[in-house]
Write a protein that holds these residues in place. Structure first.
Motif, short mmCIF file in Angstrom:
data_model
loop_
_atom_site.label_atom_id
_atom_site.label_comp_id
_atom_site.label_asym_id
_atom_site.label_seq_id
_atom_site.Cartn_x
_atom_site.Cartn_y
_atom_site.Cartn_z
N LEU A 167 0.83 -1.22 0.00
CA LEU A 167 0.00 0.00 0.00
C LEU A 167 0.86 1.26 0.00
N ILE A 168 1.93 1.24 0.78
CA ILE A 168 2.83 2.40 0.82
C ILE A 168 3.44 2.64 -0.56
N PHE A 169 3.92 1.56 -1.20
CA PHE A 169 4.46 1.70 -2.56
C PHE A 169 3.38 2.26 -3.49
N TRP A 170 2.16 1.75 -3.36
CA TRP A 170 1.05 2.20 -4.22
C TRP A 170 0.82 3.69 -4.04
N LEU A 171 0.75 4.13 -2.79
CA LEU A 171 0.48 5.54 -2.49
C LEU A 171 1.62 6.46 -2.93
N LYS A 172 2.82 5.93 -2.97
CA LYS A 172 3.98 6.72 -3.41
C LYS A 172 4.11 6.71 -4.93
N GLY A 173 3.20 5.98 -5.61
CA GLY A 173 3.23 5.96 -7.06
C GLY A 173 4.07 4.85 -7.66
N HIS A 174 4.58 3.96 -6.86
CA HIS A 174 5.38 2.84 -7.34
C HIS A 174 4.46 1.63 -7.55
N ARG A 175 3.58 1.76 -8.56
CA ARG A 175 2.53 0.77 -8.79
C ARG A 175 3.08 -0.63 -9.12
N MET A 176 4.14 -0.69 -9.91
CA MET A 176 4.68 -1.99 -10.31
C MET A 176 5.20 -2.77 -9.10
N ARG A 177 5.93 -2.08 -8.23
CA ARG A 177 6.44 -2.76 -7.02
C ARG A 177 5.28 -3.17 -6.12
N ALA A 178 4.28 -2.31 -5.99
CA ALA A 178 3.11 -2.64 -5.17
C ALA A 178 2.40 -3.86 -5.74
N MET A 179 2.22 -3.89 -7.06
CA MET A 179 1.52 -5.02 -7.68
C MET A 179 2.33 -6.30 -7.52
N GLN A 180 3.63 -6.20 -7.55
CA GLN A 180 4.48 -7.37 -7.34
C GLN A 180 4.23 -7.95 -5.94
N LEU A 181 4.17 -7.09 -4.93
CA LEU A 181 3.90 -7.55 -3.57
C LEU A 181 2.48 -8.09 -3.44
N PHE A 182 1.51 -7.40 -4.07
CA PHE A 182 0.14 -7.91 -4.05
C PHE A 182 0.08 -9.30 -4.68
N ASP A 183 0.77 -9.48 -5.81
CA ASP A 183 0.77 -10.78 -6.48
C ASP A 183 1.37 -11.86 -5.60
N GLU A 184 2.43 -11.52 -4.86
CA GLU A 184 3.02 -12.48 -3.93
C GLU A 184 2.01 -12.89 -2.86
N LEU A 185 1.26 -11.91 -2.36
CA LEU A 185 0.25 -12.21 -1.35
C LEU A 185 -0.86 -13.10 -1.92
N VAL A 186 -1.23 -12.86 -3.18
CA VAL A 186 -2.26 -13.68 -3.83
C VAL A 186 -1.75 -15.11 -3.98
N VAL A 187 -0.51 -15.27 -4.43
CA VAL A 187 0.07 -16.60 -4.59
C VAL A 187 0.16 -17.31 -3.25
N GLU A 188 0.53 -16.56 -2.21
CA GLU A 188 0.62 -17.14 -0.87
C GLU A 188 -0.76 -17.44 -0.30
N ARG A 189 -1.81 -16.92 -0.97
CA ARG A 189 -3.19 -17.11 -0.51
C ARG A 189 -3.34 -16.72 0.96
#
Length: 187
Positions: free
Chosen positions: A124-146
């Motif tokens: 979320l912090i990366f997202w709010l700072k405008g670093h969408r790609m890094r934020a999405m990478q972390l979100f994707d890791e969380l999705v994979v980790e379920r």
């Protein structure tokens, strides 16, 4: 019942455990009361901490988050290893206090190194700072980790709000797989 004042509290009276603890400390200092063993003192400290934490939670539930922040800051200063640090981290993010959130995130890593909540907050912090790609990478890791359905629901909501509808749909479908009865996803 016996009529008259028996020095009892009235039915609608409330007590303040912090004020009571301070009064007890004064009585001990003046020598009117003997100091109790440390277990009681420890219990009083825990009660004071929990009371402050509950007041902050009340503000949060009343959507008065700005009033909760200074209370939780004090609690976290007095009790650095408490879970209330995670609540404060969420409040910093919600209120846009990103630099404070980043600092607290680093402090929390020491106490909760495997926390998926920290990874979500970091995204979320990366997202709010405008670093969408890094934020999405972390979100994707969380999705994979379920991680859990609630977290996946929040990730899906974030994607949806920002127009990433297909990505949101994929994440929300995974959340539904985890919890078919989740009414918040079903509607």
């Amino acid at each position: 019942t016996v009529p008259g004042d028996a020095a009892m509290l009235k039915d609608n009276a409330t007590t303040d455990p912090i004020a009571e603890a301070q009064a007890m400390e004064q009585l001990i200092e003046l020598g009117y009361v003997e100091k109790q063993d440390t277990d009681i003192a420890k219990h009083l400290e825990v009660t004071k901490h929990e009371t402050k934490e509950n007041i902050a939670k009340s503000y949060i539930h009343k959507n008065k988050k700005e009033k909760a922040i200074p209370i939780l800051e004090k609690v976290c200063e007095e009790y650095p290893h408490k879970v209330s640090r995670l609540t404060l981290l969420n409040l910093y993010i919600d209120s846009g206090k990103i630099s404070k959130a980043e600092k607290l995130l680093e402090e929390c890593r020491d106490n909760y190194p495997e926390s998926t909540n920290l990874k979500y907050n970091e995204a979320l912090i990366f997202w709010l700072k405008g670093h969408r790609m890094r934020a999405m990478q972390l979100f994707d890791e969380l999705v994979v980790e379920r991680s859990n359905s609630e977290m996946l629901r929040q990730i899906g909501k974030t994607y949806n709000i920002h127009g990433m509808h297909q990505k949101a749909r994929e994440v929300l479908e995974k959340a539904l797989e985890m919890d078919e009865d989740d009414s918040l996803i079903n509607h």
